[in-house]
Write a protein that holds these residues in place. Structure first.
Motif, PDB file in Angstrom:
ATOM      1  N   MET A   1      43.200  34.160  45.398  1.00  0.00           N
ATOM      2  CA  MET A   1      44.303  35.093  45.164  1.00  0.00           C
ATOM      3  C   MET A   1      43.850  36.510  45.549  1.00  0.00           C
ATOM      4  SD  MET A   1      46.451  35.713  41.653  1.00  0.00           S
ATOM      5  CE  MET A   1      46.921  33.993  41.544  1.00  0.00           C
ATOM      6  N   LYS A   2      44.711  37.210  46.249  1.00  0.00           N
ATOM      7  CA  LYS A   2      44.336  38.537  46.736  1.00  0.00           C
ATOM      8  C   LYS A   2      44.272  39.552  45.603  1.00  0.00           C
ATOM      9  CE  LYS A   2      46.172  40.067  50.513  1.00  0.00           C
ATOM     10  NZ  LYS A   2      47.105  40.409  51.604  1.00  0.00           N
ATOM     11  N   LEU A   3      43.407  40.531  45.782  1.00  0.00           N
ATOM     12  CA  LEU A   3      43.331  41.621  44.822  1.00  0.00           C
ATOM     13  C   LEU A   3      44.524  42.545  45.002  1.00  0.00           C
ATOM     14  CD1 LEU A   3      39.560  42.561  45.174  1.00  0.00           C
ATOM     15  CD2 LEU A   3      40.633  41.572  43.144  1.00  0.00           C
ATOM     16  N   ARG A   4      45.049  43.007  43.911  1.00  0.00           N
ATOM     17  CA  ARG A   4      46.093  44.029  43.941  1.00  0.00           C
ATOM     18  C   ARG A   4      45.461  45.340  43.460  1.00  0.00           C
ATOM     19  NH1 ARG A   4      49.658  45.370  39.949  1.00  0.00           N
ATOM     20  NH2 ARG A   4      49.207  43.450  38.810  1.00  0.00           N
ATOM     21  N   ILE A   5      45.758  46.401  44.185  1.00  0.00           N
ATOM     22  CA  ILE A   5      45.089  47.674  43.942  1.00  0.00           C
ATOM     23  C   ILE A   5      46.089  48.696  43.408  1.00  0.00           C
ATOM     24  CG2 ILE A   5      43.831  49.576  45.040  1.00  0.00           C
ATOM     25  CD1 ILE A   5      43.056  47.466  47.231  1.00  0.00           C
ATOM     26  N   GLU A   6      45.697  49.360  42.332  1.00  0.00           N
ATOM     27  CA  GLU A   6      46.493  50.472  41.814  1.00  0.00           C
ATOM     28  C   GLU A   6      45.576  51.688  41.731  1.00  0.00           C
ATOM     29  OE1 GLU A   6      47.975  49.334  38.020  1.00  0.00           O
ATOM     30  OE2 GLU A   6      49.400  47.885  38.834  1.00  0.00           O
ATOM     31  N   ILE A   7      46.035  52.803  42.272  1.00  0.00           N
ATOM     32  CA  ILE A   7      45.268  54.049  42.189  1.00  0.00           C
ATOM     33  C   ILE A   7      46.105  55.075  41.441  1.00  0.00           C
ATOM     34  CG2 ILE A   7      44.160  55.904  43.474  1.00  0.00           C
ATOM     35  CD1 ILE A   7      43.785  53.923  45.789  1.00  0.00           C
ATOM     36  N   GLY A  58      32.844  52.099  41.336  1.00  0.00           N
ATOM     37  CA  GLY A  58      32.135  53.348  41.599  1.00  0.00           C
ATOM     38  C   GLY A  58      32.965  54.587  41.370  1.00  0.00           C
ATOM     39  N   CYS A  59      34.222  54.417  41.091  1.00  0.00           N
ATOM     40  CA  CYS A  59      35.086  55.588  40.891  1.00  0.00           C
ATOM     41  C   CYS A  59      34.683  56.307  39.604  1.00  0.00           C
ATOM     42  CB  CYS A  59      36.552  55.160  40.817  1.00  0.00           C
ATOM     43  SG  CYS A  59      37.641  56.574  40.477  1.00  0.00           S
ATOM     44  N   PRO A  60      34.273  57.576  39.712  1.00  0.00           N
ATOM     45  CA  PRO A  60      33.772  58.284  38.528  1.00  0.00           C
ATOM     46  C   PRO A  60      34.857  58.599  37.503  1.00  0.00           C
ATOM     47  CG  PRO A  60      33.884  59.760  40.411  1.00  0.00           C
ATOM     48  CD  PRO A  60      34.176  58.383  40.923  1.00  0.00           C
ATOM     49  N   THR A  61      36.105  58.567  37.924  1.00  0.00           N
ATOM     50  CA  THR A  61      37.181  58.902  36.978  1.00  0.00           C
ATOM     51  C   THR A  61      38.005  57.678  36.585  1.00  0.00           C
ATOM     52  OG1 THR A  61      38.731  59.418  38.768  1.00  0.00           O
ATOM     53  CG2 THR A  61      37.364  61.229  37.931  1.00  0.00           C
ATOM     54  N   ARG A  62      37.546  56.512  37.011  1.00  0.00           N
ATOM     55  CA  ARG A  62      38.247  55.258  36.691  1.00  0.00           C
ATOM     56  C   ARG A  62      39.726  55.330  37.096  1.00  0.00           C
ATOM     57  NH1 ARG A  62      35.714  51.487  34.385  1.00  0.00           N
ATOM     58  NH2 ARG A  62      33.704  51.747  33.417  1.00  0.00           N
ATOM     59  N   ALA A  63      39.939  55.850  38.295  1.00  0.00           N
ATOM     60  CA  ALA A  63      41.303  55.999  38.802  1.00  0.00           C
ATOM     61  C   ALA A  63      41.841  54.708  39.423  1.00  0.00           C
ATOM     62  CB  ALA A  63      41.344  57.121  39.842  1.00  0.00           C
ATOM     63  N   ILE A  64      40.941  53.748  39.664  1.00  0.00           N
ATOM     64  CA  ILE A  64      41.333  52.535  40.384  1.00  0.00           C
ATOM     65  C   ILE A  64      41.371  51.345  39.438  1.00  0.00           C
ATOM     66  CG2 ILE A  64      40.778  50.975  42.293  1.00  0.00           C
ATOM     67  CD1 ILE A  64      39.155  53.311  43.500  1.00  0.00           C
ATOM     68  N   GLU A  70      47.473  38.180  36.859  1.00  0.00           N
ATOM     69  CA  GLU A  70      47.634  38.914  35.600  1.00  0.00           C
ATOM     70  C   GLU A  70      46.316  39.409  35.037  1.00  0.00           C
ATOM     71  OE1 GLU A  70      50.667  39.578  34.176  1.00  0.00           O
ATOM     72  OE2 GLU A  70      51.360  38.783  36.087  1.00  0.00           O
ATOM     73  N   GLU A  71      45.224  39.036  35.709  1.00  0.00           N
ATOM     74  CA  GLU A  71      43.904  39.403  35.190  1.00  0.00           C
ATOM     75  C   GLU A  71      43.432  40.716  35.787  1.00  0.00           C
ATOM     76  OE1 GLU A  71      39.258  37.886  35.381  1.00  0.00           O
ATOM     77  OE2 GLU A  71      40.827  36.794  36.440  1.00  0.00           O
ATOM     78  N   ARG A  72      43.029  41.644  34.917  1.00  0.00           N
ATOM     79  CA  ARG A  72      42.469  42.881  35.406  1.00  0.00           C
ATOM     80  C   ARG A  72      40.993  42.658  35.728  1.00  0.00           C
ATOM     81  NH1 ARG A  72      43.230  49.125  33.449  1.00  0.00           N
ATOM     82  NH2 ARG A  72      41.838  49.969  35.028  1.00  0.00           N
ATOM     83  N   VAL A  73      40.607  42.932  36.978  1.00  0.00           N
ATOM     84  CA  VAL A  73      39.238  42.715  37.442  1.00  0.00           C
ATOM     85  C   VAL A  73      38.396  43.964  37.191  1.00  0.00           C
ATOM     86  CG1 VAL A  73      37.819  42.150  39.456  1.00  0.00           C
ATOM     87  CG2 VAL A  73      40.066  41.080  39.177  1.00  0.00           C
ATOM     88  N   VAL A  74      38.969  45.139  37.460  1.00  0.00           N
ATOM     89  CA  VAL A  74      38.295  46.428  37.217  1.00  0.00           C
ATOM     90  C   VAL A  74      39.288  47.335  36.527  1.00  0.00           C
ATOM     91  CG1 VAL A  74      37.219  48.475  38.235  1.00  0.00           C
ATOM     92  CG2 VAL A  74      36.782  46.219  39.217  1.00  0.00           C
TER      93      VAL A  74
END
Ligand code: SF4
Length: 74
Positions: A1-7, A58-64, A70-74
């Protein structure tokens, strides 16, 4: 299943860690805020999922946030 990205643009400080790890997935706009290149029509990803995860972690502000279904990976 592909990753879905939210920034979360409000959290992005533009340091580019995400782009360093996964340059085919994350880019910085003219405003210095990161966006996912995969949101472009017809975009394909040449980064591995592992690289995308490293970029998000690696995002220092946890923006990603990364989701697989339905599972949050990061
Ligand atoms: S690593 Fe985080 S703060 Fe830095 S450019 Fe990417 S989203 Fe923005």
């Amino acid at each position: 299943m592909k990753l879905r990205i939210e920034i979360d643009a409000a959290k992005c400080m533009g340091q580019g860690q995400c782009n360093y790890w996964a340059p085919a997935t994350f880019a910085l706009g003219d405003d210095g805020i990161a966006y996912s290149t995969l949101s472009q029509p017809g975009a394909e990803n040449s980064d591995t999922d592992e690289a995308v995860i490293l970029g998000a972690q690696g995002c220092p502000t946890r923006a990603i946030a990364l989701w697989r279904g339905e599972e949050r990976v990061v």
